[in-house]
Design a protein around this motif. Structure first.
Motif, PDB file in Angstrom:
ATOM      1  N   SER A 272     -55.975 -39.848  48.526  1.00  0.00           N
ATOM      2  CA  SER A 272     -54.849 -39.490  47.662  1.00  0.00           C
ATOM      3  C   SER A 272     -54.764 -37.984  47.434  1.00  0.00           C
ATOM      4  O   SER A 272     -53.702 -37.462  47.076  1.00  0.00           O
ATOM      5  CB  SER A 272     -54.973 -40.205  46.313  1.00  0.00           C
ATOM      6  N   LEU A 273     -55.876 -37.268  47.633  1.00  0.00           N
ATOM      7  CA  LEU A 273     -55.900 -35.823  47.379  1.00  0.00           C
ATOM      8  C   LEU A 273     -54.968 -35.082  48.327  1.00  0.00           C
ATOM      9  O   LEU A 273     -55.048 -35.240  49.548  1.00  0.00           O
ATOM     10  CB  LEU A 273     -57.318 -35.278  47.545  1.00  0.00           C
ATOM     11  N   LYS A 274     -54.118 -34.261  47.751  1.00  0.00           N
ATOM     12  CA  LYS A 274     -53.197 -33.446  48.543  1.00  0.00           C
ATOM     13  C   LYS A 274     -53.480 -31.955  48.395  1.00  0.00           C
ATOM     14  O   LYS A 274     -53.050 -31.156  49.230  1.00  0.00           O
ATOM     15  CB  LYS A 274     -51.745 -33.725  48.113  1.00  0.00           C
ATOM     16  N   SER A 275     -54.191 -31.576  47.325  1.00  0.00           N
ATOM     17  CA  SER A 275     -54.507 -30.165  47.097  1.00  0.00           C
ATOM     18  C   SER A 275     -55.804 -30.076  46.319  1.00  0.00           C
ATOM     19  O   SER A 275     -55.917 -30.607  45.218  1.00  0.00           O
ATOM     20  CB  SER A 275     -53.377 -29.485  46.319  1.00  0.00           C
ATOM     21  N   ALA A 276     -56.794 -29.411  46.902  1.00  0.00           N
ATOM     22  CA  ALA A 276     -58.083 -29.194  46.245  1.00  0.00           C
ATOM     23  C   ALA A 276     -58.268 -27.684  46.116  1.00  0.00           C
ATOM     24  O   ALA A 276     -58.601 -26.995  47.078  1.00  0.00           O
ATOM     25  CB  ALA A 276     -59.219 -29.812  47.055  1.00  0.00           C
ATOM     26  N   VAL A 277     -58.034 -27.188  44.915  1.00  0.00           N
ATOM     27  CA  VAL A 277     -58.076 -25.750  44.652  1.00  0.00           C
ATOM     28  C   VAL A 277     -59.501 -25.340  44.300  1.00  0.00           C
ATOM     29  O   VAL A 277     -60.199 -26.047  43.577  1.00  0.00           O
ATOM     30  CB  VAL A 277     -57.131 -25.399  43.485  1.00  0.00           C
ATOM     31  N   HIS A 278     -59.935 -24.198  44.820  1.00  0.00           N
ATOM     32  CA  HIS A 278     -61.256 -23.716  44.411  1.00  0.00           C
ATOM     33  C   HIS A 278     -61.253 -22.204  44.254  1.00  0.00           C
ATOM     34  O   HIS A 278     -60.481 -21.485  44.879  1.00  0.00           O
ATOM     35  CB  HIS A 278     -62.356 -24.166  45.388  1.00  0.00           C
ATOM     36  N   LEU A 299     -57.785 -27.743  51.276  1.00  0.00           N
ATOM     37  CA  LEU A 299     -58.453 -26.803  50.396  1.00  0.00           C
ATOM     38  C   LEU A 299     -57.629 -25.531  50.234  1.00  0.00           C
ATOM     39  O   LEU A 299     -57.197 -24.928  51.219  1.00  0.00           O
ATOM     40  CB  LEU A 299     -59.851 -26.455  50.924  1.00  0.00           C
ATOM     41  N   MET A 300     -57.382 -25.171  48.983  1.00  0.00           N
ATOM     42  CA  MET A 300     -56.615 -23.981  48.628  1.00  0.00           C
ATOM     43  C   MET A 300     -57.521 -23.065  47.809  1.00  0.00           C
ATOM     44  O   MET A 300     -58.050 -23.490  46.783  1.00  0.00           O
ATOM     45  CB  MET A 300     -55.380 -24.347  47.803  1.00  0.00           C
ATOM     46  N   GLU A 301     -57.687 -21.828  48.247  1.00  0.00           N
ATOM     47  CA  GLU A 301     -58.615 -20.921  47.579  1.00  0.00           C
ATOM     48  C   GLU A 301     -57.861 -19.734  47.005  1.00  0.00           C
ATOM     49  O   GLU A 301     -56.878 -19.269  47.572  1.00  0.00           O
ATOM     50  CB  GLU A 301     -59.672 -20.433  48.574  1.00  0.00           C
ATOM     51  N   TYR A 302     -58.352 -19.244  45.872  1.00  0.00           N
ATOM     52  CA  TYR A 302     -57.780 -18.020  45.320  1.00  0.00           C
ATOM     53  C   TYR A 302     -58.876 -17.142  44.752  1.00  0.00           C
ATOM     54  O   TYR A 302     -59.987 -17.587  44.469  1.00  0.00           O
ATOM     55  CB  TYR A 302     -56.720 -18.322  44.257  1.00  0.00           C
ATOM     56  N   THR A 312     -55.122 -13.396  44.712  1.00  0.00           N
ATOM     57  CA  THR A 312     -54.960 -13.644  46.150  1.00  0.00           C
ATOM     58  C   THR A 312     -55.026 -15.136  46.420  1.00  0.00           C
ATOM     59  O   THR A 312     -55.586 -15.900  45.622  1.00  0.00           O
ATOM     60  CB  THR A 312     -56.032 -12.923  46.997  1.00  0.00           C
ATOM     61  N   PHE A 313     -54.485 -15.548  47.565  1.00  0.00           N
ATOM     62  CA  PHE A 313     -54.405 -16.978  47.887  1.00  0.00           C
ATOM     63  C   PHE A 313     -54.550 -17.170  49.389  1.00  0.00           C
ATOM     64  O   PHE A 313     -54.057 -16.369  50.192  1.00  0.00           O
ATOM     65  CB  PHE A 313     -53.056 -17.530  47.425  1.00  0.00           C
ATOM     66  N   ILE A 314     -55.222 -18.271  49.750  1.00  0.00           N
ATOM     67  CA  ILE A 314     -55.301 -18.642  51.168  1.00  0.00           C
ATOM     68  C   ILE A 314     -55.343 -20.164  51.283  1.00  0.00           C
ATOM     69  O   ILE A 314     -56.043 -20.838  50.523  1.00  0.00           O
ATOM     70  CB  ILE A 314     -56.532 -18.003  51.859  1.00  0.00           C
TER      71      ILE A 314
END
Length: 511
Positions: A272-278, A299-302, A312-314
């Protein structure tokens, strides 16, 4: 957007679910409770621009306080719940908070705070005396105050290198509490958060990222699942149970989930996970590679700080092309400077600054505020890094943690990132210790998965392991073992405490 809008449209939708008990607070209940909280603040003469504080674990009523202060135009200070009374007293005094909200579980601390900060009014969830919050709130109206105005948090730095300082961010220019918010737009556009999402929060709410992300989800009409304490298998079970689609983590969480036995990880459906921010700390490349292999390219990193001066974001796709990067700037322009504040060439390391970022100041500390800027007026969090030819930022370490051994600059992060990939290691910290010959020697303090492994044979094994990747000057000359490192639940390592031990400083403590 603001939660009261969702309360009007869908009052029975869960706004908060506590992971351990399943207790639910709906949007309708949150709206009424935050209105009563705002009424309480006004009843004590607290007006726009004043300060209040909260000292709670991950408590079911945490957001009653936060949204009440937010809609009353106040600065709200979240005090780390593990602090001692003297440490909490310092933050209360420094912030100028006039009122403190806490819970019965903190009675030992707040009773002492009554003596240390007698002018601060206290209310306590679960108390059976005049400070009892429930009875006081029940007597107040649950309608909006007459002068609602958008307030904001004032969060204190974690104190890894000294006493914490409050980060003072200007109030939004638009006073309307329902005005569009940049974090909401960023959450949707960059991080892929849908309106009405289900969000898992595994970290303490007193920390900037969990608090701000949770409140952003509330602005979007979503449901937040609050873990009272992070447990790796429980986190996976919650994702499956609630069909969690968005979440926020720190690399320590990833590492501990990856160390679960394969059969345990395979038990749970995380599709179900669509975005895992770290964020919070750079993620070791092998750890992130394994997480992407497991969860997919979500995985979305900032990179940012409580100061909010830059961001910043990647995403996962760009990261796979620029492994180790924390992305490109969404707020401000990244500048890498040398000791003379001059920009360095592409690919060279230096201190990271943001040009044209958001303004901030350190409360009651004009000198620290001034020191955060260079001669160009660009601001820095004190981190060191580099930018590649495509404009992607890479973090090296914090400037204050740099080790100088025999005249060579050594950044511990690279060594730590390699150590935690060893299958027998749970956590690691690398510091500089005094050395008569070299000035400083590199010391690794390691938390093994099994303390029975701690000893000379394992230290030698680790040295061989590190020499396969690192140059000799970076290989620790001393490896010590600990059952646990001084890392708080936010993922932040209090490296200063370890460093002070090795430098013979006494009386060091977390503040």
């Amino acid at each position: 957007m603001h939660p009261y809008l969702h309360a009007q449209e869908n009052p029975d939708k869960p706004a908060v679910i506590m992971a351990s008990t399943g207790a639910v607070e709906t949007y309708g209940e949150l709206d009424k409770a935050s209105n009563r909280m705002a009424q309480l603040f006004r009843s004590h003469g607290l007006n726009i621009g004043d300060t209040v504080a909260v000292l709670l674990d991950n408590h079911p009523n945490f957001f009653d306080f936060a949204w009440g202060a937010q809609r009353a135009g106040l600065y709200y200070v979240a005090i780390p719940s593990r602090l001692t009374a003297p440490e909490a007293s310092y933050i209360l005094s420094d912030s100028g908070a006039a009122l403190l909200v806490s819970s019965e579980s903190k009675l030992g601390v707040v009773d002492e705070l009554c003596k240390l900060n007698p002018d601060v009014k206290q209310y306590i969830y679960g108390a059976d005396d005049s400070r009892g919050m429930e009875a006081v709130l029940a007597a107040l109206p649950d309608i909006p105050i007459a002068d609602e105005r958008h307030g904001t948090d004032m969060l204190y730095s974690s104190g890894t290198t000294g006493r914490p300082k409050g980060v003072r961010i200007p109030f939004p220019e638009n006073e309307d509490i329902a005005a569009p918010n940049a974090m909401v737009m960023m959450a949707q556009a960059a991080f892929g958060f849908p309106l009405g999402c289900t969000y898992l929060s595994p970290a303490p709410l007193y920390h900037a990222a969990p608090l701000r992300w949770c409140m952003t989800v509330h602005k979007m009409g979503g449901t937040i699942i609050i873990m009272e304490k992070f447990e790796p298998e429980e986190a996976l079970a919650l994702i499956e149970k609630y069909k969690v689609d968005v979440s926020q983590w720190v690399p320590t969480h990833f590492n501990r989930m990856l160390k679960l036995p394969e059969e345990v990880r395979a038990k749970y459906d995380v599709s179900s996970l669509k975005s895992a921010v770290h964020a919070a700390a750079p993620c070791p490349v092998p750890v992130k590679e394994k997480m992407i292999d497991w969860w997919g390219p979500i995985l979305m990193e900032y990179y940012a700080g409580s100061e909010g001066n830059g961001f910043t974001f990647i995403n996962a796709a760009d990261w796979l092309e620029h492994k180790g990067s924390v992305g490109k700037a969404l707020i401000g322009t990244v500048r890498i400077c040398d000791e003379d504040d001059n920009e360095v060439a592409i690919g060279e390391e230096g201190q990271i600054y943001f040009e044209d970022g958001s303004p901030f100041s350190y409360h009651n500390d004009p000198e620290k505020t001034k020191a955060a800027s260079n001669k160009h007026g660009w601001t820095s969090l004190g981190d060191v890094g580099k930018v590649d030819e495509d404009g992607f930022l890479y973090l090296t370490d914090r400037k204050s943690f740099m080790i100088i051994s025999g005249g060579v600059n050594i950044y511990p992060q690279e060594i730590e990132n390699l150590l935690v990939t060893h299958p027998k290691i749970i956590d690691a910290a690398v510091i500089g210790a005094p050395d008569e010959d070299m000035g400083e020697r590199v010391v690794a303090v390691v938390q093994p998965a099994d303390m029975a492994d701690a000893g000379d044979a394992f230290a030698q094994e680790l040295e061989v392991y590190l020499r396969q990747t690192l140059s000799g000057v970076k290989v620790p000359r001393q490896i010590d073992f600990r059952a646990e490192l001084p890392r708080v639940a936010t993922g932040k390592l209090y490296k200063r405490l370890l460093r002070d031990e090795y430098w013979g400083k006494t009386g060091s403590k977390i503040v």
